[in-house]
Design an enzyme around this catalytic site. Sequence first.
Site, short mmCIF file in Angstrom:
data_model
loop_
_atom_site.label_atom_id
_atom_site.label_comp_id
_atom_site.label_asym_id
_atom_site.label_seq_id
_atom_site.Cartn_x
_atom_site.Cartn_y
_atom_site.Cartn_z
N LYS A 168 5.50 99.60 7.87
CA LYS A 168 5.35 101.05 8.13
C LYS A 168 6.47 101.53 9.05
O LYS A 168 7.06 100.73 9.77
CB LYS A 168 3.99 101.36 8.79
CG LYS A 168 3.72 100.62 10.12
CD LYS A 168 4.25 101.29 11.37
CE LYS A 168 3.91 100.50 12.65
NZ LYS A 168 4.63 100.94 13.84
N ASP B 283 -2.83 99.01 14.78
CA ASP B 283 -2.17 99.47 13.55
C ASP B 283 -2.89 99.03 12.28
O ASP B 283 -2.58 99.53 11.20
CB ASP B 283 -0.77 98.83 13.45
CG ASP B 283 0.25 99.52 14.32
OD1 ASP B 283 0.00 100.66 14.74
OD2 ASP B 283 1.30 98.90 14.58
O1 C5P Z 1 -3.46 97.02 19.46
P1 C5P Z 1 -2.22 96.23 19.63
O2 C5P Z 1 -2.48 94.75 19.66
O3 C5P Z 1 -1.13 96.60 18.70
O4 C5P Z 1 -1.69 96.63 21.08
C1 C5P Z 1 -0.85 95.79 21.82
C2 C5P Z 1 -0.64 96.39 23.20
O5 C5P Z 1 0.17 97.56 23.12
C3 C5P Z 1 -1.90 96.83 23.92
O6 C5P Z 1 -2.50 95.78 24.61
C4 C5P Z 1 -1.35 97.89 24.88
O7 C5P Z 1 -0.73 97.30 26.00
C5 C5P Z 1 -0.25 98.54 24.03
N1 C5P Z 1 -0.76 99.72 23.31
C6 C5P Z 1 -1.06 100.87 24.02
N2 C5P Z 1 -1.52 101.97 23.35
C7 C5P Z 1 -1.69 101.95 22.01
C8 C5P Z 1 -1.38 100.80 21.27
C9 C5P Z 1 -0.92 99.69 21.95
O8 C5P Z 1 -0.90 100.92 25.24
N3 C5P Z 1 -2.14 103.05 21.40
#
Ligand code: C5P
Length: 287
Positions: A13, A142
């Site tokens: 994406k 995601d």
């Molecule tokens: O959900 P994901 O594993 O992709 O997120 C990884 C990290 O990225 C989270 O622990 C957070 O620190 C950051 N993040 C965030 N806000 C989001 C998505 C991700 O702060 N909307």
Amino acid sequence: MAPREVRREAHAKINVFLRVLAAREDGYHDLESLVAPISLADTVTVREAEALRVDVRGAERLTGDVPAGGLNLALVAALAIGDACPDAGGAEIVIEKRIPVAAGLGGGSADAAGTLLALNDLWGCGLDLATLAQLGERIGSDVPAMLVAGPALVSGRGEQLAPAEMASFWWVLVHFGFGVRSPDAYRWWDEDGGARGPDPEPLLDAAAAGDADALGRHLFNDLEPSVFARYPDIARAKEGLLSAGALGAVMSGSGSSVVGLAGDEADAWSLAERFPGSLVVAGPPAH
Ligand code: C5P
């Protein structure tokens, strides 16, 4: 009878815009983003097997950084659907990697989403998309957006979806041999004062209308200034794309990839010649 082998394309994406709204108490950030699938994809193949195992194949420069153990998102996805599906058995999961890793292109999330969909078929689980999305959001912010085939306007921490209308555009994708960790990018946004981009309405209108000139002018990503300050190569790639004639350019997700928007396919190929190793992609892919 359930199939013995299921194969799925797991599309990468891009974030056509990414607007960070605020830090949350749970460590995430509320955001708004237009997430568009692109033609670049990994292939996820699942087959009946005694035990559960994941095999990642592809160029060493792509697979070297893919975690093989418990942190592999496809394995996490397999365990999650295994818990939710009474008919779950073992499976061999083979991922042919084409999507650069930790590049802001959702590669790991795409593989997780592809694995959920493929195992749902292989094991005859019969879980609907909403249930798969609930499993997916625990794997990564995601993943729900990667379960749907088309573009999505996402909110919350990225897990809330609304379908979005978007014509297919041509992009030049510049990627690097390094990634940017999402937690770092979001923390830097906090530390640097958290600037927030504009109302995305004009961008959404341009995307729906297929107006590449207007879309190019409106692309933005609130994580760019903080990431660019720490990785000048990424900033230079964006400047390079713009000065080479891209209609607009934007970093995807928390980086490191940058995409430049071209007027049509021929423009995209001639723009790509100026950036060795870049890829020409359609986003979203034309049907
Ligand atoms: O959900 P994901 O594993 O992709 O997120 C990884 C990290 O990225 C989270 O622990 C957070 O620190 C950051 N993040 C965030 N806000 C989001 C998505 C991700 O702060 N909307």
